[in-house]
Motif scaffolding. Structure first.
Motif, mmCIF file in Angstrom:
data_model
loop_
_atom_site.group_PDB
_atom_site.id
_atom_site.type_symbol
_atom_site.label_atom_id
_atom_site.label_comp_id
_atom_site.label_asym_id
_atom_site.label_seq_id
_atom_site.Cartn_x
_atom_site.Cartn_y
_atom_site.Cartn_z
ATOM 1 N N LEU A 136 -4.229 -0.164 -9.737
ATOM 2 C CA LEU A 136 -2.859 -0.022 -10.209
ATOM 3 C C LEU A 136 -2.419 1.446 -10.176
ATOM 4 C CD1 LEU A 136 -0.695 -1.960 -11.159
ATOM 5 C CD2 LEU A 136 -1.487 -1.615 -13.495
ATOM 6 N N ASP A 137 -3.314 2.350 -10.589
ATOM 7 C CA ASP A 137 -2.994 3.784 -10.562
ATOM 8 C C ASP A 137 -2.715 4.265 -9.137
ATOM 9 O OD1 ASP A 137 -3.241 4.020 -13.308
ATOM 10 O OD2 ASP A 137 -5.274 4.838 -13.233
ATOM 11 N N ILE A 138 -3.539 3.850 -8.211
ATOM 12 C CA ILE A 138 -3.345 4.236 -6.810
ATOM 13 C C ILE A 138 -2.037 3.663 -6.287
ATOM 14 C CG2 ILE A 138 -4.211 3.857 -4.456
ATOM 15 C CD1 ILE A 138 -7.064 4.093 -5.668
ATOM 16 N N SER A 139 -1.762 2.411 -6.638
ATOM 17 C CA SER A 139 -0.527 1.762 -6.180
ATOM 18 C C SER A 139 0.704 2.460 -6.741
ATOM 19 C CB SER A 139 -0.523 0.292 -6.582
ATOM 20 O OG SER A 139 -1.596 -0.378 -5.949
ATOM 21 N N ARG A 168 6.670 3.237 -3.001
ATOM 22 C CA ARG A 168 7.911 3.757 -2.442
ATOM 23 C C ARG A 168 8.965 3.737 -3.529
ATOM 24 N NH1 ARG A 168 7.370 0.094 2.959
ATOM 25 N NH2 ARG A 168 5.810 1.379 4.000
ATOM 26 N N GLU A 169 10.060 4.448 -3.278
ATOM 27 C CA GLU A 169 11.148 4.482 -4.248
ATOM 28 C C GLU A 169 11.613 3.060 -4.546
ATOM 29 O OE1 GLU A 169 15.573 6.429 -4.645
ATOM 30 O OE2 GLU A 169 14.113 7.397 -3.336
ATOM 31 N N GLU A 224 2.965 -3.348 -8.547
ATOM 32 C CA GLU A 224 2.409 -4.598 -8.027
ATOM 33 C C GLU A 224 2.855 -4.845 -6.592
ATOM 34 O OE1 GLU A 224 3.882 -4.259 -10.999
ATOM 35 O OE2 GLU A 224 2.198 -4.617 -12.357
ATOM 36 N N ASP A 225 4.139 -4.565 -6.313
ATOM 37 C CA ASP A 225 4.624 -4.712 -4.943
ATOM 38 C C ASP A 225 3.948 -3.717 -4.013
ATOM 39 O OD1 ASP A 225 6.290 -6.783 -5.670
ATOM 40 O OD2 ASP A 225 8.083 -5.526 -5.825
ATOM 41 N N LEU A 282 0.144 -2.264 0.214
ATOM 42 C CA LEU A 282 -1.002 -1.449 0.613
ATOM 43 C C LEU A 282 -2.189 -2.312 1.015
ATOM 44 C CD1 LEU A 282 -0.653 1.283 -2.147
ATOM 45 C CD2 LEU A 282 -0.313 1.623 0.319
ATOM 46 N N MET A 283 -2.411 -3.393 0.278
ATOM 47 C CA MET A 283 -3.504 -4.300 0.650
ATOM 48 C C MET A 283 -3.229 -4.918 2.018
ATOM 49 S SD MET A 283 -5.991 -4.416 -1.592
ATOM 50 C CE MET A 283 -6.773 -5.998 -1.433
#
Length: 115
Positions: A77-80, A85-86, A91-92, A97-98
């Motif tokens: 979650l921290d990395i995400s 993006r703005e 979660e999105d 990213l995945m």
């Protein structure tokens, strides 16, 4: 202070050019970095204290498996959040990213799912 935040901060600060956060953590662990070792020791001690408090309150202990899963998800979650993006939720961003094959998230997801 959350130990996972401190671990991420250390890895971000020490990552070599082009090295992922997960890769840096692995390198520091393999090199037996004393800063990483101290953070991990402090985290274990904090868990032991919390386990003792839970036992005293008559609560069920949290398994190591659940702690590992929680830490891996928190790091994902921290990395995400950092790579969102703005106007994109964490979660999105994680889903994007995945889907893009982000190496850091895939490694953490592997840890999460194997715990």
């Amino acid at each position: 202070m959350k130990y996972e935040d401190a671990l991420l901060d250390l890895a971000k600060a020490e990552a070599r050019k082009g090295e992922s956060v997960a890769g840096c953590l692995g390198r520091l662990n393999a090199a037996e970095d004393p800063r990483l070792a101290a953070l991990l020791k402090a985290a274990r001690e904090a868990e032991e204290v919390e386990d003792l408090r839970r036992t005293q309150r008559g609560e069920e202990l949290v398994s190591k498996r659940m702690r590992t899963r929680e830490l891996a998800y928190s790091m994902m979650l921290d990395i995400s959040k950092a790579r969102a993006r703005e106007s994109e939720s964490a979660e999105d961003a994680m889903g994007r990213l995945m889907g893009d094959g982000d190496a850091d998230l895939r490694k953490l997801y592997q840890i999460y799912s194997e715990a």
